[in-house]
Design an enzyme around this catalytic site. Structure first.
Site, PDB file in Angstrom:
ATOM      1  N   LEU A   1      52.542 -47.049  21.595  1.00  0.00           N
ATOM      2  CA  LEU A   1      51.780 -45.951  20.995  1.00  0.00           C
ATOM      3  C   LEU A   1      51.178 -46.397  19.670  1.00  0.00           C
ATOM      4  O   LEU A   1      51.020 -45.613  18.750  1.00  0.00           O
ATOM      5  CB  LEU A   1      52.682 -44.725  20.786  1.00  0.00           C
ATOM      6  CG  LEU A   1      53.059 -43.952  22.049  1.00  0.00           C
ATOM      7  CD1 LEU A   1      53.931 -42.753  21.716  1.00  0.00           C
ATOM      8  CD2 LEU A   1      51.825 -43.477  22.830  1.00  0.00           C
TER       9      LEU A   1
ATOM     10  N   LYS B   1      54.558 -53.274  39.968  1.00  0.00           N
ATOM     11  CA  LYS B   1      53.915 -54.137  38.967  1.00  0.00           C
ATOM     12  C   LYS B   1      52.609 -53.501  38.458  1.00  0.00           C
ATOM     13  O   LYS B   1      52.383 -53.370  37.253  1.00  0.00           O
ATOM     14  CB  LYS B   1      53.661 -55.512  39.594  1.00  0.00           C
ATOM     15  CG  LYS B   1      52.781 -56.433  38.790  1.00  0.00           C
ATOM     16  CD  LYS B   1      53.511 -57.042  37.617  1.00  0.00           C
ATOM     17  CE  LYS B   1      52.541 -57.694  36.685  1.00  0.00           C
ATOM     18  NZ  LYS B   1      52.910 -58.902  36.117  1.00  0.00           N
TER      19      LYS B   1
ATOM     20  N   ARG C   1      42.471 -65.051  25.927  1.00  0.00           N
ATOM     21  CA  ARG C   1      41.858 -64.419  27.096  1.00  0.00           C
ATOM     22  C   ARG C   1      41.712 -62.912  26.879  1.00  0.00           C
ATOM     23  O   ARG C   1      42.643 -62.250  26.483  1.00  0.00           O
ATOM     24  CB  ARG C   1      42.687 -64.686  28.358  1.00  0.00           C
ATOM     25  CG  ARG C   1      42.485 -66.093  28.899  1.00  0.00           C
ATOM     26  CD  ARG C   1      43.359 -66.356  30.077  1.00  0.00           C
ATOM     27  NE  ARG C   1      44.760 -66.393  29.704  1.00  0.00           N
ATOM     28  CZ  ARG C   1      45.766 -66.501  30.591  1.00  0.00           C
ATOM     29  NH1 ARG C   1      45.496 -66.562  31.872  1.00  0.00           N
ATOM     30  NH2 ARG C   1      47.010 -66.540  30.185  1.00  0.00           N
TER      31      ARG C   1
ATOM     32  N   ASN D   1      52.191 -51.828  34.566  1.00  0.00           N
ATOM     33  CA  ASN D   1      51.230 -52.345  33.592  1.00  0.00           C
ATOM     34  C   ASN D   1      50.140 -51.320  33.276  1.00  0.00           C
ATOM     35  O   ASN D   1      49.736 -51.169  32.120  1.00  0.00           O
ATOM     36  CB  ASN D   1      50.600 -53.655  34.097  1.00  0.00           C
ATOM     37  CG  ASN D   1      51.448 -54.855  33.698  1.00  0.00           C
ATOM     38  OD1 ASN D   1      52.481 -54.697  33.067  1.00  0.00           O
ATOM     39  ND2 ASN D   1      51.020 -56.041  34.066  1.00  0.00           N
TER      40      ASN D   1
ATOM     41  N   CYS E   1      46.755 -59.722  31.310  1.00  0.00           N
ATOM     42  CA  CYS E   1      47.406 -58.797  32.253  1.00  0.00           C
ATOM     43  C   CYS E   1      46.784 -57.404  32.295  1.00  0.00           C
ATOM     44  O   CYS E   1      46.289 -56.983  33.338  1.00  0.00           O
ATOM     45  CB  CYS E   1      48.883 -58.685  31.929  1.00  0.00           C
ATOM     46  SG  CYS E   1      49.771 -60.186  32.312  1.00  0.00           S
TER      47      CYS E   1
ATOM     48  N   PHE F   1      57.457 -59.743  34.672  1.00  0.00           N
ATOM     49  CA  PHE F   1      57.126 -58.762  33.633  1.00  0.00           C
ATOM     50  C   PHE F   1      57.215 -59.416  32.256  1.00  0.00           C
ATOM     51  O   PHE F   1      57.726 -58.829  31.308  1.00  0.00           O
ATOM     52  CB  PHE F   1      58.071 -57.557  33.718  1.00  0.00           C
ATOM     53  CG  PHE F   1      57.953 -56.776  35.001  1.00  0.00           C
ATOM     54  CD1 PHE F   1      56.959 -55.830  35.174  1.00  0.00           C
ATOM     55  CD2 PHE F   1      58.828 -57.009  36.049  1.00  0.00           C
ATOM     56  CE1 PHE F   1      56.845 -55.115  36.360  1.00  0.00           C
ATOM     57  CE2 PHE F   1      58.723 -56.298  37.241  1.00  0.00           C
ATOM     58  CZ  PHE F   1      57.728 -55.347  37.401  1.00  0.00           C
TER      59      PHE F   1
ATOM     60  N   THR G   1      50.618 -61.787  40.510  1.00  0.00           N
ATOM     61  CA  THR G   1      50.324 -60.370  40.777  1.00  0.00           C
ATOM     62  C   THR G   1      49.259 -60.299  41.874  1.00  0.00           C
ATOM     63  O   THR G   1      48.162 -60.829  41.710  1.00  0.00           O
ATOM     64  CB  THR G   1      49.805 -59.691  39.488  1.00  0.00           C
ATOM     65  OG1 THR G   1      50.813 -59.850  38.483  1.00  0.00           O
ATOM     66  CG2 THR G   1      49.536 -58.218  39.698  1.00  0.00           C
TER      67      THR G   1
ATOM     68  N   VAL H   1      53.599 -67.842  33.507  1.00  0.00           N
ATOM     69  CA  VAL H   1      54.662 -67.428  34.421  1.00  0.00           C
ATOM     70  C   VAL H   1      55.350 -68.648  35.023  1.00  0.00           C
ATOM     71  O   VAL H   1      56.576 -68.762  35.024  1.00  0.00           O
ATOM     72  CB  VAL H   1      54.051 -66.534  35.529  1.00  0.00           C
ATOM     73  CG1 VAL H   1      55.122 -66.137  36.538  1.00  0.00           C
ATOM     74  CG2 VAL H   1      53.414 -65.308  34.921  1.00  0.00           C
TER      75      VAL H   1
ATOM     76  N   ASP I   1      50.963 -78.497  39.359  1.00  0.00           N
ATOM     77  CA  ASP I   1      49.756 -77.841  38.855  1.00  0.00           C
ATOM     78  C   ASP I   1      48.575 -78.728  39.182  1.00  0.00           C
ATOM     79  O   ASP I   1      48.687 -79.964  39.186  1.00  0.00           O
ATOM     80  CB  ASP I   1      49.844 -77.614  37.332  1.00  0.00           C
ATOM     81  CG  ASP I   1      48.858 -76.560  36.854  1.00  0.00           C
ATOM     82  OD1 ASP I   1      49.290 -75.428  36.576  1.00  0.00           O
ATOM     83  OD2 ASP I   1      47.642 -76.863  36.789  1.00  0.00           O
TER      84      ASP I   1
HETATM   85  C1  UDX Z   1      51.899 -57.257  29.134  1.00  0.00           C
HETATM   86  C2  UDX Z   1      53.162 -56.458  29.495  1.00  0.00           C
HETATM   87  O1  UDX Z   1      53.781 -55.984  28.286  1.00  0.00           O
HETATM   88  C3  UDX Z   1      54.110 -57.310  30.314  1.00  0.00           C
HETATM   89  O2  UDX Z   1      55.229 -56.532  30.718  1.00  0.00           O
HETATM   90  C4  UDX Z   1      53.348 -57.814  31.555  1.00  0.00           C
HETATM   91  O3  UDX Z   1      54.155 -58.599  32.380  1.00  0.00           O
HETATM   92  C5  UDX Z   1      52.131 -58.610  31.134  1.00  0.00           C
HETATM   93  O4  UDX Z   1      51.305 -57.777  30.307  1.00  0.00           O
HETATM   94  P1  UDX Z   1      51.264 -59.090  27.306  1.00  0.00           P
HETATM   95  O5  UDX Z   1      49.935 -59.194  27.994  1.00  0.00           O
HETATM   96  O6  UDX Z   1      51.958 -60.339  26.885  1.00  0.00           O
HETATM   97  O7  UDX Z   1      52.301 -58.322  28.247  1.00  0.00           O
HETATM   98  O8  UDX Z   1      51.026 -58.211  25.996  1.00  0.00           O
HETATM   99  P2  UDX Z   1      51.565 -56.863  25.335  1.00  0.00           P
HETATM  100  O9  UDX Z   1      52.503 -57.175  24.252  1.00  0.00           O
HETATM  101  O10 UDX Z   1      52.007 -55.873  26.337  1.00  0.00           O
HETATM  102  O11 UDX Z   1      50.212 -56.365  24.632  1.00  0.00           O
HETATM  103  C6  UDX Z   1      48.999 -56.216  25.379  1.00  0.00           C
HETATM  104  C7  UDX Z   1      47.871 -55.769  24.473  1.00  0.00           C
HETATM  105  O12 UDX Z   1      48.056 -54.421  24.076  1.00  0.00           O
HETATM  106  C8  UDX Z   1      47.720 -56.564  23.167  1.00  0.00           C
HETATM  107  O13 UDX Z   1      46.350 -56.784  22.931  1.00  0.00           O
HETATM  108  C9  UDX Z   1      48.334 -55.654  22.118  1.00  0.00           C
HETATM  109  O14 UDX Z   1      47.805 -55.873  20.840  1.00  0.00           O
HETATM  110  C10 UDX Z   1      47.948 -54.266  22.665  1.00  0.00           C
HETATM  111  N1  UDX Z   1      48.846 -53.193  22.261  1.00  0.00           N
HETATM  112  C11 UDX Z   1      50.151 -53.209  22.624  1.00  0.00           C
HETATM  113  C12 UDX Z   1      48.348 -52.115  21.527  1.00  0.00           C
HETATM  114  O15 UDX Z   1      47.161 -52.077  21.197  1.00  0.00           O
HETATM  115  N2  UDX Z   1      49.189 -51.084  21.208  1.00  0.00           N
HETATM  116  C13 UDX Z   1      50.501 -51.077  21.557  1.00  0.00           C
HETATM  117  O16 UDX Z   1      51.203 -50.087  21.218  1.00  0.00           O
HETATM  118  C14 UDX Z   1      51.005 -52.182  22.292  1.00  0.00           C
END
Ligand code: UDX
Length: 442
Positions: free
Chosen positions: A249, A203, A326, A207, A259, A148, A119, A11, A30
């Site tokens: 989905l 937020k 992570r 999520n 997150c 986000f 957050t 971020v 940092d």
């Molecule tokens: C997420 C939110 O999308 C973002 O808006 C927020 O600010 C931070 O958290 P991110 O953690 O980068 O972002 O990953 P994202 O692309 O949302 O995927 C999260 C996890 O869900 C991944 O492990 C992904 O593989 C899994 N996922 C995602 C699924 O298993 N199925 C899906 O349909 C979408």
């Protein structure tokens, strides 16, 4: 406006570089001296698309330091972007966050506007103002500005946000919020200025809702396997209803990352703390945890023993397009393989170094430079994230390299029918187990 960004993780760094690219002078702080040293040399510490080029272009507007006094003294606007990890009890650990507030109390020499992008539990932003003003002679306006960003698309999301949500605690904050929103509106986007509590809640609620969609479809996937339905077709049919939509989905081995696991647990904890049972969030978390076991059980059912089997692991980041491991689902899966005495070979286009650090004690895991090297003589291939590189693999790549082309696809990357010739298992869809080819038969 003198901007300081505190905390240069996903971020913070993306924020700092983005603001510098607008030709604003930005001071990045940092605690990690190595990170600061690399950033001073203009080297991005994250593998985010376009971040390195934006950093290079904007370096003349950026100063980096691990001295908080320098960072805080001259700032009129401080963006707090430190991590707020999950504590052992599931609550939100605000240790780093409060240590920044203490630095601000110690170092500020003027009134300041504090913009909180970390957050934090609902109610925190309002407490921050009192916390600072009770300890300092200066005045602080506090704006809650949740981020986000999606990893792998962080720069894109920063330049073109879907929406901007800003929380303020009084009328005066509105002018500051408008001024800040303006900096993030290169392209048009809806802006909502609301109370701090609403912004913080938006937020967590957003999520957790997305995480809930994933767990919902994963639960449906488990049922699909029992009743002979195909979750991909089911999700497609569901998404034809515009009220449901098609995003989030995709069935698989569950969500990971920094997150969703943290924020679902955080929301569940906040709800409990306020005596509002949130069973829906608890189920979301439980289903996500069960998804790894569901995947492992499929593998255990297929192989009597994994001892001495060669297991190719494709993808160890929590999703494709990032080096972040992570809360990656690959961690418990690789651990389970090791416990069963399998020979593990890992390939990931971006995350191998981070994974190797995490598994430093397991010196017998082999790390290779190409997917084909991982597949070479493997008895089974496990696909654990959706890296683009894996999409171009064809049945022939598995057949020609593996001893027997047995694939467990934890991310439903391929159409089942396109994998003919392999033994192909995925999540919530029919398996292919007949007409399996071997390299000798070709
Ligand atoms: C997420 C939110 O999308 C973002 O808006 C927020 O600010 C931070 O958290 P991110 O953690 O980068 O972002 O990953 P994202 O692309 O949302 O995927 C999260 C996890 O869900 C991944 O492990 C992904 O593989 C899994 N996922 C995602 C699924 O298993 N199925 C899906 O349909 C979408």
């Amino acid at each position: 406006m003198q901007i300081t960004v505190i905390g240069l993780g996903y971020v913070g760094l993306v924020n700092a570089v983005y603001l510098a690219s607008l030709d604003r002078e930005v001071f990045g702080y940092d605690i990690d001296k190595n990170k600061i040293s690399l950033l001073r040399q203009g080297v991005s510490t994250l593998e985010e698309p376009n971040l390195q080029s934006l950093l290079t272009e904007s370096l003349h507007n950026l100063r980096f330091s691990s001295n908080h006094k320098d960072a805080i003294r001259h700032a009129t606007h401080i963006f707090i972007c430190v991590d707020t990890p999950q504590a052992k009890d599931g609550s939100v650990d605000l240790k780093n966050f409060y240590s920044v507030l203490d630095n601000i109390v110690e170092d500020s020499v003027q009134d300041q506007c504090i913009i909180i992008r970390s957050t934090v539990p609902v109610g925190t932003n309002r407490i921050v103002k009192k916390y600072l003003e009770d300890r300092s002679q200066y005045h602080f306006d506090v704006i809650s500005f949740p981020e986000f960003l999606s990893q792998g698309k962080a720069v894109e999301n920063m330049i073109q946000p879907d929406r901007l949500i800003l929380g303020v605690s009084d009328q005066k904050g509105i002018a500051h919020a408008k001024e800040i929103a303006q900096m993030y509106l290169i392209k048009k986007a809806p802006v909502m200025i609301t109370s701090c509590e609403n912004a913080e809640m938006i937020k967590y609620a957003s999520n957790s809702f997305l995480a809930m969609k994933i767990s919902y479809i994963n639960n449906i996937a488990q049922l699909c396997e029992k009743v002979g339905a195909d979750v991909e077709k089911v999700a497609k049919g569901m998404s034809l209803d515009p009220r449901i939509g098609e995003s989030f989905l995709k069935a698989g081995i569950g969500y990971g990352g920094s997150c969703f696991p943290k924020d679902t647990n955080g929301l569940y904890w906040i709800a409990n703390d306020n005596s509002v049972p949130m069973e829906i969030v608890r189920s979301t978390i439980k289903i996500n945890e069960s998804q790894v076991q569901f995947f492992l059980d499929k593998i255990y059912k297929r192989f009597k023993s994994l001892s001495a089997l060669n297991v190719a692991v494709l993808g160890v980041a929590f999703k494709g397009g990032t080096e972040d491991v992570r809360q990656s689902q690959a961690i418990p899966i690789v651990k389970a393989m090791l416990e069963k005495n399998a020979n593990v070979v890992v390939y990931d286009p971006l995350a191998m170094d981070n994974f190797q650090k995490l598994f430093a004690r397991h010196t017998h895991i082999k790390y290779v430079d190409y997917p084909s090297d991982a597949l070479k003589n493997a008895d089974v291939a496990l696909i654990l994230n959706d890296s683009e590189e894996f999409l171009s693999l064809k049945p022939i790549d598995f057949i020609m390299n593996m001893r027997k082309p047995v694939i467990f696809d934890g991310r439903n990357l391929y159409k089942v029918e396109s994998m003919e010739g392999t033994e192909y298992h995925s999540i919530g869809r029919p398996s292919l187990t007949t007409k399996v080819k071997s390299r000798k038969s070709l």
